[in-house]
Design an enzyme around this catalytic site. Structure first.
Site, PDB file in Angstrom:
ATOM      1  N   CYS A  19       0.934  -1.143   0.012  1.00 36.45           N
ATOM      2  CA  CYS A  19       0.064  -0.022   0.039  1.00 36.45           C
ATOM      3  C   CYS A  19       0.844   1.153   0.035  1.00 36.45           C
ATOM      4  O   CYS A  19       0.480   2.285  -0.536  1.00 36.45           O
ATOM      5  CB  CYS A  19      -0.774  -0.211   1.139  1.00 36.45           C
ATOM      6  N   HIS A  67      -1.595   1.467   7.201  1.00 38.46           N
ATOM      7  CA  HIS A  67      -2.117   1.545   6.013  1.00 38.46           C
ATOM      8  C   HIS A  67      -2.123   2.806   5.391  1.00 38.46           C
ATOM      9  O   HIS A  67      -2.435   3.782   6.017  1.00 38.46           O
ATOM     10  CB  HIS A  67      -3.522   0.888   5.861  1.00 38.46           C
TER      11      HIS A  67
END
Length: 1406
Positions: free
Chosen positions: A541, A1328
């Site tokens: 990510c 994230h």
């Protein structure tokens, strides 16, 4: 939406209630108690602490003999522990472990076996940090609480709800779920941790769990990892060994269609703890800690042997229940016999180790499919194993779980271990078990993903559906059909049933699909151009977020979509990537902006990045800013138009004007770096270092492609510290804000100003477990991660100013004392008496040193002695005696327990014993409940007469830990010799005493609630408010451009002093790029560890103006040249090759749009003081230099400079070179001030659109321009080198290489709009990245890996912003695109072949 919010609020409230109950402790569980304990309950508790329902019989002679033998072994174990390095790898250690570890030393043995003390020293305070972090953010609080209440509830330690041991167990599991988020929390961990807590302190038990789960020898991670490699390896061993030793049992299990080995191994550890007696559990656990995983299979084999008769008589359902929950019930052997058989089985297995298959790798699980029973006539026969079904290709082989379809009959449901009954599901033609459904369902294997509760179907499972709800035995899950073409193996693991993730946590079919994506004609799904996600290839990510941000930089994307990069590939650059980076990124951008796909897998680009930067390979989480920097640098080097970089000498400023040094540095930068990345993202910083010795200033100008801004508030640490004074008043808590590198000396200074004590009176101490564990030194840096909490104690001021932390000697000059009242002076206030009775000395002398001196001193001084490290005081700890139910010797019947806050008690060589009691009573009296009035006179009389019970406590001399006596030898088991309340001197020769509270007084008078009562100073609220308040981006820029002092470890080498000196350093913005990238430094290295700042930064989305942080320019240089977005004064005619050079050494403090200064130090004066013909203008009035008749009054100088030939500068001014002398410099300014504007007018007349052709420039003209502080040169080289853009060569380039003007209609001040944000949520160890970006259609999109959704700008999560991307207003994107007419496209065939070859290898490895 309301239901979701209500659910979230209920869940948050539940977490809050659970934490409150554990923080409150045993009192929270009182309502659930079943009343007072019955009389004689101790007779129902065995020696291991287990509470039985009935009274235990008397100890038999055999048991008494066993206890005596255990006590005899204690001395041998103590000797072994003393020489641990000799015995730790010896066979004698294993022999003694099998014989049994004595209970009283099991804790120390476990500690050395797991090397706990070493890891504790390496991680001071880490457990407390993880515990507090778990309280704030752990998602396992509810599950941990459910398991804690059922763990060892028949043990006296864990019997009380929210009792001490339950609290410790809860906090350890909470801390470990944050320490190792990959494992998080599993049910078995509560039982393992409970065993450790029986013999280890709380923090030691935590590190024991950490060591155990990290040990390869014990292989516990394999039981909790998604791939289950440990369980698979043990099963492979059992399928070779157990059928030979227990053939009947295995035949019966196969006949019932149950894989007993799987179920038993999956629940092995839990059954091992819950299913047998605690005494045997502890002995087996001892063996497991020493031998490792090799004893697990022999233990299971012995259990099967014991249970053989019962298993043979049990049907399928009962067989499953017994193997799962009652596997170790009713052992028919005593503990010694079990250990004897275990030792023999282990030796036998070791000898046959070569016949066993190799264990599966922990990270991959088992690659081979599990054998299934043979099928004959539709019925299962257990006569052997048939050939295993064909598995998937090696690169895509991953285990999955098998289950029945939801519409199959309940009878045909497979066992939870995963073995499918083949009488219901016949074998297909491929040899793969297929499900012939009675109701016409589709054929194929089935697999399921486990959840303990039935959640909403996650979006990750929308690939390869359909999915159906499925309920089986103890779990609920989602099930979906899988075609036979997948050819994936089946997984048998029962405890972690589910579709097993790959190593990178992606699903098997996703990786297989992604790896073959280049060869599969995927269905085209129309979508908005640019609204395409990027698949997560395993913790990528961070890469996806950076790529999406760069991809939404429109000029750069247009450059790649149009294929212009193929004309500028630099494959010969030695520090480049042979064009691979630019080619792969260009291909990816074209896919992202094709408008035909919902998501794209960036496999080729990731492989290229991993090839040239191995740190980004693998599946670990990385920093998106580091990836962004590598990506931009890689693209720049692959697209660099300079194929042979010239050598550039780095010169010092040497007092030259900033403008000249900046122009030279930027010119040197462009000579080596010219690409579209430079045009878009590169700016220039001014770095100034000033020597503090001689004042010499060194200035350098360096390029940058993004600004890394510190978070100002996070350059401070917020600390709350409690001050405890000697007068017994309520402690006061203060809030401090310190620099990150602040030392404890600075902490004392701030605290001194707040609390009114001198620095010499403040003793800093780390308090942990009701005792002082450490005294920080004054020269140490302040650390937030301490083992306890920081307190400040008031100590008696010494007679001479010395450091309390490291005293060397004390001056015995007399100090006044009145009536035995010792006075303390605080910050110039009146002397403040502290309540110390008569008999205290006039000087402060270390206690316990009187015997070493004559008349108490030597030459007026007395050094500190090792046995008394404190000057004028001793430390007292509160203590109570707790009754021990399990003990071997009568002195061990009561054990000391510390509580409350330790005390500082004044004590010198002249202090009487009664004075010690009085001093302690003064400080603890506020904790004791006052006596009734009728008893007050009696109590006072008792105190006056010094009779037996006048104080509710007794003072004793103890060691530092507060548990044993400081005078008596250890073999006497003395808890501390009593200090009588008498008139004789308190010569204790020790630094620690214990305040032993009498049980009755402790119960009736001591107020535990008062321990936590503190008065909060107003600084506490101020510190908390400052810590929580958001900051703005201007504060970050202000901190970035502020001056800082270089410490002694980074001293500056002064070219004038010829030595390293202390200096100050300052950074300033000199030139801003059209596209500004701002990196908020959330990850910082503090106290030898990386931490993430959660500080909220507020920033503008529109009209962000950073011009206030640009270095002010001299207005004389700006009067005819509007500011570019990079902050430079520039007349748009393309006549600047190295920028207009500044003449003045110090920039004027005025703004760009101010009138000309009247100061003689400026380049030119205003109208009233200028020489004849010298022009003057003000931007506010719009005036400019007079132009010729041929020039249009409305023409802009930005329309100039499009001629092919070189330019001739008119002969102006003197040819003298610039002088560093102020006098010469000013003269040069006056002589050339008017001529500069004449030069601009001449250029304007000759370079306007449609104007006459220019003349050539002679070398003498260069000299003339340089003499006046300027250098003009032809800039028709494409994209304007003088503007800071580099799309052409300096000089000698034709009009074919030039582009349109890039700075048309630019504003004087650089105004920026936000177009992309990279956000990071979570913590450092697990988080994230997502991206918010503005599409050309003026809509904002959220890029979350493969997902891309449109959202309103108000829905953007700006609180977690990490990298900001700004675009300057009024930019024409076409101006940055080079013309490719007549250019030859680079040959990329070899690049494509290399990329495809590496890509195939990379895909196969995945």
């Amino acid at each position: 939406m309301d239901m979701v919010e209500n659910a979230d609020s209920l869940q948050a409230q539940e977490r809050k209630d659970i934490l409150m109950k554990y923080d409150k402790g045993h009192r929270a569980g009182l309502p659930e108690d079943k009343g007072p304990e019955p009389v004689g309950i101790n007779s129902s508790i065995d020696r291991f602490g287990i509470l039985h329902e009935t009274e235990l019989p008397p100890v038999t002679a055999r048991e008494a003999k066993k206890i005596r033998r255990e006590m005899t072994r204690t001395s041998k174990w103590m000797e072994m522990l003393g020489e641990w390095e000799t015995y730790k790898h010896s066979s004698k250690l294993i022999d003694r472990v099998y014989k049994g570890i004595p209970m009283n030393i099991r804790g120390p043995v476990w500690s050395v076996l797991l090397n706990i003390q070493e890891i504790k020293l390496k991680n001071p305070g880490r457990y407390q940090i993880m515990k507090e972090r778990g309280k704030r953010s752990s998602e396992h609080i509810h599950h941990i609480d459910l398991d804690v209440r059922t763990t060892l509830r028949n043990h006296v330690f864990f019997r009380d709800r929210y009792g001490a041991k339950q609290r410790e167990l809860f906090y350890i599991l909470l801390a470990y779920s944050e320490y190792n988020p990959e494992v998080g929390y599993c049910r078995d961990l509560s039982h393992i941790t409970a065993l450790f807590l029986l013999y280890l302190p709380e923090e030691d038990a935590f590190w024991a769990l950490v060591q155990l789960l990290a040990s390869e020898r014990h292989s516990l991670p394999g039981f909790h990892s998604p791939n289950g490699g440990t369980v698979q390896g043990l099963q492979d061993q059992q399928e070779h060994v157990v059928p030979k030793s227990q053939p009947k049992t295995m035949w019966h299990q196969d006949k019932e269609g149950l894989c007993g080995q799987c179920a038993s191994l999956g629940c092995l550890l839990r059954n091992l703890i819950d299913g047998i007696s605690l005494g045997l559990t502890l002995r087996l656990w001892d063996v497991y800690l020493v031998e490792g995983e090799q004893v697990l299979m022999p233990i299971t084999s012995i259990a099967l042997k014991v249970q053989q008769k019962r298993l043979m008589k049990t049907s399928r359902c009962g067989l499953w229940a017994r193997l799962r929950n009652q596997f170790f019930d009713t052992w028919a052997m005593n503990d010694d016999t079990v250990l004897k058989h275990l030792r023999a089985s282990t030796k036998k297995l070791t000898r046959k180790q070569g016949d066993l298959p190799p264990p599966a790798k922990r990270e991959q699980g088992s690659l081979a499919p599990r054998p299934v029973p043979a099928s004959r006539g539709g019925k299962t026969l257990c006569k052997g194993y048939r050939q295993a079904p064909p598995g998937p290709p090696a690169q895509f082989q991953r285990p999955i779980c098998s289950a029945s379809p939801p519409w199959a009959s309940r009878f045909s449901t497979p066992c939870p271990g995963g073995a499918v009954r083949e009488d219901t599901y016949p074998v297909g033609t491929q040899g793969v078990p297929s499900l012939a459904l009675a109701q016409g369902g589709p054929q194929g294997s089935w697999r399921f993903l486990e959840w303990k509760s039935m959640p909403r179907l996650p979006t990750d499972l929308d690939i390869g559906g359909p999915w159906f709800p499925h309920y089986d035995f103890e779990w609920s899950c989602w099930v979906r059909a899988i075609s036979q073409e997948d050819q994936l193996a089946t997984c048998w693991q029962a405890e972690h049933c589910g579709e097993v993730h790959n190593k990178d946590m992606s699903w098997p079919e996703e990786m297989s699909f992604t790896a073959n994506s280049s060869k599969i004609d995927r269905q085209k799904v129309p979508t908005e151009k640019g609204a395409t996600g990027l698949s997560n290839l395993g913790n990528t990510c961070f890469m996806n977020s950076s790529i999406q941000c760069v991809s939404n930089t429109q000029p750069l994307t247009q450059y790649f979509i149009s294929g212009r990069h193929l004309y500028e590939l630099n494959r010969t650059n030695p520090i480049g990537m042979k064009g691979h980076m630019a080619k792969c990124y260009g291909d990816l951008v074209q896919e992202l902006w094709s408008g035909t796909q919902k998501s794209v897998a960036p496999l080729k680009l990731r492989r290229t990045i991993a090839k040239y930067a191995p740190k980004f390979d693998g599946f670990q989480q990385q920093d998106s800013q580091e990836l962004l920097a590598f990506l931009l640098d890689g693209l720049h080097e692959d697209l660099n138009r300079v194929h042979e970089k010239p050598y550039v000498e780095l010169k010092d400023s040497d007092g030259r004007p900033d403008w000249e040094v900046a122009a030279e540095a930027w010119d040197n930068h462009l000579r080596r770096n010219r690409s579209i990345i430079v045009d878009l993202f590169h700016g220039q910083l001014r770095s100034q270092v000033k020597c503090k010795t001689c004042g010499h200033i060194s200035v350098r100008f360096d390029p940058f492609n993004f600004l890394s801004l510190p978070l100002p508030m996070d350059s401070y640490m917020d600390l709350e510290i409690t001050v405890i004074k000697l007068d017994g008043t309520t402690p006061v808590r203060y809030g401090l804000r310190l620099n990150m590198d602040e030392k404890y000396t600075g902490l004392k200074k701030q605290l001194r100003d707040l609390c009114g004590l001198n620095s010499e009176q403040i003793l800093l101490a780390e308090v942990h477990d009701s005792n002082i564990k450490n005294f920080p030194q004054d020269n140490q840096k302040v650390q937030l991660s301490v083992s306890g909490f920081l307190c400040a104690f008031e100590i008696p001021v010494p007679s001479s100013p010395i450091s309390a932390s490291s005293p060397t000697q004390i001056d015995f000059s007399s100090s006044p004392s009145t009536n035995g009242m010792f006075t303390l002076t605080t910050n110039g206030d009146l002397p403040k008496p502290i309540f110390i009775p008569n008999g205290m000395p006039n000087t402060v002398v270390p206690c316990g040193t009187e015997k070493n001196f004559t008349n108490g001193m030597v030459n007026g001084h007395m050094p500190s002695l090792p046995d008394s490290p404190f000057t004028g005081y001793i430390i007292a700890v509160h203590r109570k005696m707790m009754r021990t139910e399990l003990y071997f010797l009568s002195p061990q019947e009561n054990r000391p327990s510390l509580f409350g806050m330790p005390l500082i008690v004044p004590c010198t060589v002249h202090t009487r014993k009664k004075d010690l009691y009085d001093a302690v009573w003064i400080q603890v009296s506020w904790l004791a409940r006052p006596l009734p009035p009728q008893e007050a006179s009696i109590h006072a009389q008792d105190r006056d007469n010094c009779m037996g019970y006048q104080y509710p406590f007794t003072l004793r001399v103890v060691q530092k830990d507060g548990n044993s006596c400081a005078w008596c030898p250890q073999y006497r088991f003395c808890r501390g010799c009593k200090i009588d309340c008498g008139e004789d001197r308190a010569f204790i020769g020790n630094a620690y005493i214990a305040v032993d509270w009498h049980p009755t007084a402790l119960h009736l008078r001591y107020q535990t609630s008062q321990e936590r009562v503190v008065d909060k100073h107003e600084s506490v609220e101020q510190s908390r408010r400052a810590q929580a308040e958001p900051i703005n981006l201007d504060s970050c820029l202000r901190a970035f451009t502020s001056e800082e002092e270089l410490g002694e470890s980074e001293m500056y080498y002064c070219s004038k002093c010829k030595t390293h000196c202390l200096a100050t350093k300052k950074l300033d913005l000199w030139r801003l790029p059209p596209f500004l990238i701002i990196h908020l430094k959330r990850f910082q290295f503090v106290n030898d560890q990386w931490i993430k700042s959660q500080k909220i930064v507020r920033f503008l989305r529109e009209s962000f103006d950073p011009s206030a942080f640009l270095v002010p320019r001299d207005p004389a240089l700006c009067q005819h040249k509007p500011l570019t977005p990079q902050g430079d004064e520039l007349s748009k005619p393309r006549i600047l090759a190295r920028e207009v050079k500044k003449v003045d050494a110090q920039s004027s403090a005025g703004k760009e749009d101010m009138l000309l200064s009247k100061s003689p130090s400026s380049l030119s004066a205003n109208i009233s003081s200028s020489p004849k013909g010298s022009p003057s203008s003000s931007r506010k009035s719009g005036t400019s230099c007079p132009s010729s008749k041929n020039s249009s009054p409305n023409s802009s100088p930005r329309t100039l400079g499009r001629s092919k030939g070189r330019l001739r500068l008119p002969q102006i001014g003197s040819k003298n070179k610039p002088s560093s002398s102020k006098k010469n410099l000013d003269a040069s300014k006056e002589n050339g001030a008017g001529q500069i504007c004449e030069l601009a007018d001449a250029l304007s007349r000759g370079h306007m659109r449609g104007g006459s052709q220019p003349e050539l420039v002679t070398p003498q003209d260069h000299e003339v321009a340089l003499a006046n502080g300027f250098l003009y040169e032809h800039e028709a080289c494409g994209n304007g080198c003088g503007d800071g853009y580099s799309n052409g060569q300096l000089g000698n380039h034709s009009e074919e290489d030039s582009t349109d003007d890039q700075r048309e209609d630019t504003h004087i001040k650089p105004i920026y709009n936000l177009y992309a944000i990279s956000c990071h949520s979570g913590i450092l160890s697990g988080g994230h990245y997502i991206t918010y970006a503005k599409n050309p259609n003026c809509k904002w999109y959220c890029y979350n890996d493969s997902s891309c959704e449109e959202l309103h700008p108000d829905e953007i999560d700006t609180d977690s912003a990490y990298i900001l991307f700004y675009e300057q207003q009024g930019i024409d994107y076409a101006q940055f695109l080079p013309k490719i007419d007549g250019k030859k496209m680079a040959d990329t065939s070899s690049t494509d072949e290399d990329s495809e070859s590496d890509y195939e290898k990379y895909s196969m490895l995945q």
